[in-house]
Design a protein around this motif. Structure first.
Motif, PDB file in Angstrom:
ATOM      1  N   PHE A 136       1.914   6.505  -7.101  1.00  0.00           N
ATOM      2  CA  PHE A 136       0.870   7.342  -7.690  1.00  0.00           C
ATOM      3  C   PHE A 136       0.823   8.773  -7.147  1.00  0.00           C
ATOM      4  N   ILE A 137       1.581   9.055  -6.107  1.00  0.00           N
ATOM      5  CA  ILE A 137       1.656  10.432  -5.596  1.00  0.00           C
ATOM      6  C   ILE A 137       2.951  11.105  -6.037  1.00  0.00           C
ATOM      7  N   LYS A 138       4.069  10.398  -5.924  1.00  0.00           N
ATOM      8  CA  LYS A 138       5.373  11.015  -6.195  1.00  0.00           C
ATOM      9  C   LYS A 138       5.923  10.716  -7.584  1.00  0.00           C
TER      10      LYS A 138
ATOM     11  N   THR B 116       0.835  -1.207   0.000  1.00  0.00           N
ATOM     12  CA  THR B 116       0.000   0.000   0.000  1.00  0.00           C
ATOM     13  C   THR B 116       0.868   1.255   0.000  1.00  0.00           C
ATOM     14  N   GLY B 117       1.889   1.280   0.844  1.00  0.00           N
ATOM     15  CA  GLY B 117       2.797   2.419   0.882  1.00  0.00           C
ATOM     16  C   GLY B 117       3.522   2.614  -0.430  1.00  0.00           C
TER      17      GLY B 117
ATOM     18  N   LEU C 273      -1.447  10.850 -10.202  1.00  0.00           N
ATOM     19  CA  LEU C 273      -2.728  10.727 -10.890  1.00  0.00           C
ATOM     20  C   LEU C 273      -3.370  12.082 -11.113  1.00  0.00           C
ATOM     21  N   ILE C 274      -3.127  12.996 -10.177  1.00  0.00           N
ATOM     22  CA  ILE C 274      -3.676  14.341 -10.268  1.00  0.00           C
ATOM     23  C   ILE C 274      -2.515  15.295 -10.513  1.00  0.00           C
ATOM     24  N   ALA C 275      -2.569  15.984 -11.609  1.00  0.00           N
ATOM     25  CA  ALA C 275      -1.497  16.940 -11.953  1.00  0.00           C
ATOM     26  C   ALA C 275      -1.575  18.152 -11.044  1.00  0.00           C
ATOM     27  N   GLY C 276      -0.444  18.504 -10.471  1.00  0.00           N
ATOM     28  CA  GLY C 276      -0.375  19.686  -9.613  1.00  0.00           C
ATOM     29  C   GLY C 276      -0.095  20.931 -10.436  1.00  0.00           C
ATOM     30  N   LYS C 277      -0.067  22.051  -9.761  1.00  0.00           N
ATOM     31  CA  LYS C 277       0.201  23.338 -10.410  1.00  0.00           C
ATOM     32  C   LYS C 277       1.648  23.459 -10.777  1.00  0.00           C
TER      33      LYS C 277
END
Length: 119
Positions: free
Chosen positions: A109-111, A102-103, A115-119
């Motif tokens: 998927f975060i680093k 899980t980690g 999945l979600i593009a940041g600014k």
């Protein structure tokens, strides 16, 4: 220019230090002792390897899904299969291996590949 160590990595080290200190004083917080520490192991491991490869050794390397999953497998075999056979201080537990997975997936998927593009 030298890259600084991530605040998230330092926060993870501080959390581990506090948890070890609490354990030595006989204070056990079940969810944190059982799953949190295992859940942050793979992200911290992957980050540290990437930091050493890029900053210390001078490569331009980024971990991929194969590296993350291989790290999950390696750490699961080491800490959940091999170490319990060698020492009574370790316990082999499938839920710990699931926490590693899980980690690792969250880290990927975060680093690595958000999945979600940041600014």
């Amino acid at each position: 220019m030298e890259k600084r160590i991530s605040y998230w990595f330092l926060l993870g080290l501080i959390a581990w230090g506090i948890i070890i200190l609490l354990r030595r004083n006989g204070i056990f917080i079940p969810v944190i002792n059982d799953y949190f520490t295992d859940g942050i192991t793979v992200p911290m491991y992957c980050y540290l390897i990437e930091y050493i490869m890029n900053t210390v050794l001078g490569y331009h390397w980024k971990c991929d899904l194969k590296f993350v999953l291989t790290s999950v497998l390696y750490l699961s075999l080491l800490f959940e299969v091999l170490c319990p056979r060698l020492s009574g201080d370790f316990t082999g537990d499938f839920s710990d291996a699931l926490a590693y997975y899980t980690g690792g997936i969250l880290y990927y998927f975060i680093k690595v590949r958000p999945l979600i593009a940041g600014k």
